[in-house]
Design a protein around this motif. Structure first.
Motif: not given
Length: 593
Positions: A349-352, A359-360, A401-404
C-alpha cells in the motif's frame, strides 16, 4: 506540412520583393517556390504525400497492440493452467515438450545482466529482463527501419515537410497513450496482462526512451527542412522546441542516478513536467491531420487514471486510519494499522501521513495477512533512509506514537504459488515484509487452514539479515506458523551477513556465546554465516525436488538479480535434463524501480 500557409514578410538581400510564398510560382532567394497545385502534383508523384503519413502512426499502434495481445494471451494461458492445477486433486505431470517450452519462455523472462555488470548500469539505466530488453530492442529496430529504411528523407525546399520528420512524428505520437498507461498505478495493461505496475516501469521508461528518440529525429529533420526554407521563426518550430524542453527533462531526470537523489520531490517535479509537456505538445500538433486524436486518447487515459486513483483513495479512507508507530531495537520503524480492507499475500500500500511530509506517499509491503473478522491488522517493517522514513524514525525515537494516515491500495501482484508442488522463498533484510505473508499463506494452506486448495507440500524460507537481532522482527510469527509442522515440509534458514566478530559481540562474550545464541535462534530456525549462495541453493533443490517448483524473492537489487539468474540457469538445467524437477517458476519483487 506543405509550403502553403507559411508567411514571409522580409524578402531580404537578393530576394524578389514581388514573391509571395503563400501564392508561389516565384523565386525566393534564388529558390523556386511552387504553387499549391505544383506541390500537390510533386508529392503525388513521390512516396508518401503529406496526408498519407498518418499511416506510420497506425503502424506504430499495430506493433504496440500486437505486443500487448501476445502478453494478454500468455497471461490468460497461465491463469487457466493455474486454475486447472488447483481445481484437480490428481498429481498431474508436465509433458516433456511442454516443460521445455515453459523453460525457454521462462529463461527469456528471468535472465538479467549479472550483478557484476548491473551494479554499474543500475545508476544510469533501469535494466529489465532479457525478454523486456528484447521487446524494447525490437521496438527500436522497428521505428528505425520505418524512419531510415525508407530512404526518401527530404523534399526539395518549399515542396512540403520532410518525410523523415513526418514518419518519426507519427511513430512518436502512437506511443504517447501507451506511455502514459504504463506509468499509472492502476492501468488497463497491468489488468489484462497480469503484470503489476511496478514491473511495467521498465517498459514505461523504455517506451519513453523510444518516444524521445523519435521526437529527436522529428525535431532534427524538421529543423533542417526549416533552415532550407524560411528559418525557424514560425510558431510550429517555436512550439516544437518548447515541447522538447520538458521532454528532455522528463527523460534525463528520470534516470536512476538523478531520481534516487531527489526521490522525495521526484513526483511533484515529474508531474509538473508532464503537464508542461502535454500543454506544449498540444500547442505544437493541433490541428495537424490526426495528431490531436492521439492527444485526446492520452488526456483520457491520464484523467481516468487520476480520477480512479483519487476515487479509490477516498473510498478506502472514508473511515480515517491511524498508524501505531514505534522503533525497534535494530533501528527499524515498526508500524501497525487497523483497517477493514483486505489484501493478498505479497501486496503493498501507499501511505501518506498528514503530519509527516503530507505531500508525499510511499509504498510499503504489508508484512501480515488479513484475519477472519471484519477488521484486520496491517503490519509494516521499514528500514529508515531519507525523507519520510527518516522523519518517521525521528518521531518514533521519543517513544511510540499514533499518526493519522491515508492508505492507498492494496496494489501489486498477488501471485499464487499454491499451484506448485514446492516453494523456495528468498528475502533480503526488510524484503521479508513482502516474502513473509507469502510464506505464512503457503504454510497455512499446508496445515489445511482457510479451506483453500493448495498443491504446495514443501516450503523453504531463506532470509539474509545483517545482524541476528533482525530475527526478532518476525520470530514469533514464523515460529507460530511452523509449530507442529514437519521439518521436512517447512524449513527456515537465516543467513547473518555481518562479520563474525560483530555477531559474537551481539551474542555476548565467548563464554556465553553458545547459550545466548540458542536463545536468539530457536531450534526450528537454522542460522548460517555470510551471504547465501543463491545459485547453489536453488540448483541443489532443483536436483532434489520433483514436480513443479516456485521461487519467490524480494530484497536489494543484488539479491533479486542473483535469484533471477539462478532461476534462468535452472531453465537450462531442465532443458539439458540435469534438473530433477519439471518446472521452475519465479515471482520476484524489487525494493524500487
Amino acid at each position: 506540412m506543405s509550403a502553403a500557409g507559411i508567411v514571409d514578410m522580409d524578402m531580404g538581400p537578393g530576394g524578389d520583393g514581388s514573391c509571395d510564398v503563400d501564392v508561389g510560382g516565384c523565386y525566393y532567394h534564388g529558390t523556386y517556390v511552387p504553387t499549391d497545385a505544383e506541390v500537390t502534383a510533386y508529392q503525388n508523384s513521390h512516396p508518401d504525400p503529406w496526408a498519407s503519413n498518418i499511416k506510420y502512426g497506425y503502424y506504430g499502434f499495430y506493433f504496440l497492440v500486437a505486443a500487448l495481445g501476445l502478453a494478454i494471451a500468455m497471461n490468460v494461458f497461465q491463469k487457466l493452467v493455474q486454475y486447472h492445477r488447483l481445481s484437480t486433486t490428481s498429481p498431474g505431470k508436465t509433458g516433456s515438450l511442454q516443460a521445455k517450452m515453459y523453460a525457454i519462455v521462462r529463461w527469456a523472462n528471468y535472465v538479467r545482466l549479472p550483478w557484476s555488470l548491473q551494479r554499474f548500469v543500475a545508476p544510469v539505466w533501469t535494466s529489465g529482463t532479457f525478454a523486456q530488453t528484447l521487446l524494447l530492442g525490437v521496438g527500436f529496430l522497428y521505428c528505425t527501419a520505418y524512419c531510415f529504411g525508407i530512404t526518401y528523407y527530404y523534399r526539395p525546399p518549399f515542396y512540403g515537410s520532410a518525410p523523415l520528420g513526418l514518419r518519426s512524428e507519427y511513430l512518436a505520437m502512437a506511443m504517447l497513450p501507451f506511455l502514459f498507461m504504463l506509468a499509472q498505478k492502476r492501468n488497463l495493461i497491468g489488468t489484462l496482462t497480469g503484470t503489476p505496475y511496478q514491473k511495467l516501469q521498465v517498459l514505461h521508461q523504455g517506451v519513453s526512451g523510444l518516444h524521445f528518440y523519435m521526437s529527436l529525429v522529428h525535431t532534427i529533420s524538421m529543423s533542417i527542412r526549416g533552415q532550407r526554407e524560411l528559418g525557424l521563426n514560425s510558431h510550429i518550430y517555436i512550439s516544437g522546441f518548447a515541447a522538447l524542453v520538458p521532454l528532455i527533462w522528463l527523460c534525463v531526470a528520470s534516470l536512476p542516478v538523478f531520481r534516487t537523489k531527489a526521490y522525495e520531490g521526484f513526483w511533484v517535479l515529474h508531474m509538473s513536467a508532464v503537464i508542461a509537456y502535454l500543454g506544449t505538445l498540444w500547442w505544437h500538433v493541433y490541428p495537424e491531420l490526426n495528431s490531436p486524436n492521439y492527444m485526446y486518447a492520452t488526456f483520457a487515459i491520464f484523467a481516468w487514471g487520476f480520477l480512479l486513483r483519487v476515487g479509490w483513495l477516498i473510498y478506502r479512507n472514508l473511515t480515517l486510519h491511524k498508524a501505531e508507530v514505534s522503533l525497534s531495537s535494530t533501528g527499524a520503524v515498526l508500524m501497525s494499522i487497523r483497517t477493514r480492507m483486505r489484501w493478498g499475500a505479497g501486496q503493498h500500500v501507499f501511505l501518506r501521513f498528514f503530519t509527516v511530509h503530507p505531500l508525499e506517499s510511499h509504498p510499503f509491503s504489508v508484512a501480515s495477512l488479513p484475519g477472519a473478522g471484519d477488521e484486520h491488522e496491517m503490519k509494516f517493517i521499514v528500514q529508515p533512509r531519507d525523507g519520510l522514513t527518516k522523519a518517521l524514525a525521528n518521531k518514533a525515537a521519543g517513544g511510540s506514537l499514533t499518526l493519522n494516515v491515508f492508505v492507498d491500495g492494496p496494489l501489486g501482484d498477488c501471485e499464487d504459488l499454491r499451484a506448485y508442488d514446492s516453494a523456495m522463498l528468498f528475502a533480503g533484510g526488510s524484503g521479508i515484509s513482502h516474502v513473509l505473508p507469502v510464506f505464512l499463506d503457503l504454510v497455512s494452506c499446508l496445515r489445511g487452514e482457510g479451506g483453500r486448495r493448495s498443491r504446495c507440500a514443501r516450503v523453504e524460507l531463506v532470509w539474509a539479515v545483517r545482524t541476528l537481532d533482525a530475527l526478532k522482527w518476525f520470530e514469533s510469527d514464523i515460529l507460530a506458523a511452523i509449530a507442529g509442522v514437519s521439518e521436512d515440509a517447512v524449513s527456515v534458514r537465516v543467513f547473518v551477513t555481518a562479520e563474525p566478530a560483530d555477531i559474537s559481540k551481539a551474542d555476548g562474550s565467548d563464554d556465553e556465546k553458545s547459550s545466548t545464541k540458542d536463545e536468539k535462534a530457536p531450534s526450528r530456525i537454522e542460522i548460517g554465516q555470510g551471504r547465501p549462495q543463491v545459485r547453489a541453493l536453488i540448483q541443489k533443490r532443483t536436483e532434489e525436488w520433483t514436480g513443479r517448483v516456485a521461487l519467490g524473492t524480494c530484497g536489494p537489487l543484488e539479491l533479486v538479480t542473483d535469484c533471477s539468474n539462478a532461476a534462468a540457469a535452472a531453465q537450462l538445467d531442465i532443458l539439458s535434463g540435469v534438473a530433477k524437477c519439471e518446472e521452475v517458476h519465479l515471482a520476484s519483487e524489487i525494493f524500487a524501480w
